[in-house]
Scaffold this active site. Structure first.
Site, PDB file in Angstrom:
ATOM      1  N   TYR A   1      -0.955  -0.198  10.320  1.00 41.24           N
ATOM      2  CA  TYR A   1      -1.354  -0.877   9.191  1.00 41.24           C
ATOM      3  C   TYR A   1      -0.151  -0.568   8.139  1.00 41.24           C
ATOM      4  O   TYR A   1       0.317  -1.391   7.347  1.00 41.24           O
ATOM      5  CB  TYR A   1      -2.662  -0.072   8.850  1.00 41.24           C
ATOM      6  CG  TYR A   1      -2.908  -0.519   7.336  1.00 41.24           C
ATOM      7  CD1 TYR A   1      -3.493  -1.568   7.053  1.00 41.24           C
ATOM      8  CD2 TYR A   1      -2.579   0.243   6.256  1.00 41.24           C
ATOM      9  CE1 TYR A   1      -4.095  -1.893   5.722  1.00 41.24           C
ATOM     10  CE2 TYR A   1      -3.179   0.169   4.974  1.00 41.24           C
ATOM     11  CZ  TYR A   1      -3.682  -0.922   4.846  1.00 41.24           C
ATOM     12  OH  TYR A   1      -4.040  -1.377   3.444  1.00 41.24           O
TER      13      TYR A   1
ATOM     14  N   SER B   1       0.860  -1.327  -0.053  1.00 41.22           N
ATOM     15  CA  SER B   1      -0.022   0.092   0.011  1.00 41.22           C
ATOM     16  C   SER B   1       0.947   1.045  -0.099  1.00 41.22           C
ATOM     17  O   SER B   1       1.836   1.027   0.490  1.00 41.22           O
ATOM     18  CB  SER B   1      -0.727   0.081   1.508  1.00 41.22           C
ATOM     19  OG  SER B   1      -1.484   1.243   1.713  1.00 41.22           O
TER      20      SER B   1
END
Lengths: 293, 293
Positions: A141, A128
């Site tokens: 995350y 990501s």
């Protein structure tokens, strides 16, 4: 999947029931690849497998597994926590690490030696833009996505892999759809930075089917520029509110953690249908996350 | 430990029985901090605690725990795997991820809210230059250190933490001592890049005791330059043999994986007494890895 992307070989796609996982399965089916589709829930998975078999004349086998448990670790999905580290229960964090760090590692560890032995295969790990800079502040995350990116690079750049027809690619995702944000009460991502999941899946599959797949695949020029900028901006600037989500101080109604009740909170900057993925496709190609049972 | 580094408060140091962990414990004891020392083995830990109590007049409590198990997850040590992903058993990889990723996350998750509530505290997570570029090719070690670095940055740069007197720091280690390399049959690290463990421990403790500790602490100018270079060099250059260890093709006598037999293979670029650390010091200061029972 053959080394050069020919049809007829089998791809394992994790988190295949929804979102990017499902779109990657579709993009592979459209190219004639047989599929093993992995997710937690039998229903949507079975329906997708049947639809792809009918539509593309391939074989699609659904396989249900919860990858956050030792027993389920035969394939990988992913998870995202859009909540501050201070607000989460440890069990949610543990589950996210199991899905985003441990499960992909397990799958790559299981698949890579065989691929190298056979001289063919592709692995796609889902990372990501949150991995490229502290843009997802206050959560673990981004760190889990930094792990996925670094693991892929560490393995892909070894001489043994570079000299073989086998390849590993990290898919660096941005905001992919916004349903999650709405459900969770998080302001929607800027439309200019939101990509369609089928578009992203198509770009990713095209990338790994090249003879020499890239080690890092960032779909869309906008995100390539953004990832480049975030990686080089001074942290002081990258951490400014308009650029960084800071989950310890935002005033939106915090989503209730729902892990452990059978419903993942999802989250991660890619959001609904694309959030928190961490797909790995050992069998020979690859896919993605699991959204909802 | 008081916010500004005054004596009298308590620091929890993990992996405290050997190497950098022990040296960090000593540097804290020398400043008057009471200690909780964590490692797997009672013997060396008890001896160190007794020695520090006698020498510095502080209180040092030894606490034995194996942090690779759920039960032992009350403190964190670290591990390094100097072996190619293809040569390791999954159990070794799982154990490394438990020590380098899950355990530090658990400790920070447990400690941070209390520190923020009290308005005082320091956390030091141990990362490595292996996190800054693919210099530790073919292993998952660098990726686990990229996680430690990214988690620290994600939390340290939130507004809530920046505005509080609490601080998190990632210690980016280089080669610290070379005993491990010799034992494992790996060529010794270049002397110009090998740092003494007491020196590194002293720099780290000094950094976290500042009123405003740095988010990233790279001891020694040489490594600051190297880390900067590795982060910006094109990957093609960073992956050249003289700059990168490529464990899939090196011809040294591969060390036998010994995890699971009660003896960690250790490893990681920091090597003996300093390799593979991932210390977190929730109680309020911090320390390090466990080397050998």
């Amino acid at each position: 999947m053959s080394t050069t992307g020919g049809a007829g070989s089998t791809a394992l796609v994790t988190g295949a029931s929804y979102g990017i996982g499902a779109d990657i399965a579709r993009a592979l089916a459209a190219r004639g690849h047989d599929l093993v589709l992995v997710a937690r829930s039998a229903g949507p998975l079975g329906r997708l497998a049947a639809a792809l078999e009918t539509e593309y004349g391939i074989t699609a086998r659904p396989l249900t597994a919860d990858l956050s448990t030792e027993a389920g670790l035969e394939a990988a999905a992913g998870a995202g926590l859009g909540l501050s580290f201070e607000r989460t229960a440890w069990e949610e964090e543990r589950r996210m690490l199991a899905l985003n760090v441990v499960a992909p590692s397990r799958l790559v560890h299981a698949a890579l030696p065989g691929m190298l032995g056979r001289g063919r295969g592709r692995i796609l790990n889902v990372s990501s833009v949150a991995a490229t800079a502290p843009v997802w502040l206050g959560t673990s995350y981004g760190a889990s996505k930094a792990y996925a990116l670094a693991l892929t690079e560490s393995l892909a750049r070894t001489r043994r892999v570079r000299r073989s027809p086998v390849a590993l690619t990290a898919l660096v995702l941005g905001h992919t759809v916004s349903e999650f944000h709405e459900r969770a009460g998080i302001p929607p991502s800027p439309p200019s930075l939101t990509l369609g999941s089928p578009y992203v899946a198509e770009r990713a599959v095209r990338a790994i089917l090249r003879r020499r797949p890239p080690v890092v695949c960032v779909p869309s020029v906008r995100y390539r520029v953004l990832a480049g900028l975030l990686g080089h901006l001074p942290h002081r600037i990258a951490a400014l509110p308009p650029l960084a989500d800071d989950f310890t101080v935002t005033s939106y109604g915090a989503p209730q953690p729902s892990y452990g009740t059978g419903e993942p909170p999802a989250g991660g900057p890619e959001s609904a249908g694309g959030d928190g993925q961490d797909g790995v496709l050992p069998a020979e190609a690859h896919g993605q996350r699991e959204r909802q049972p």
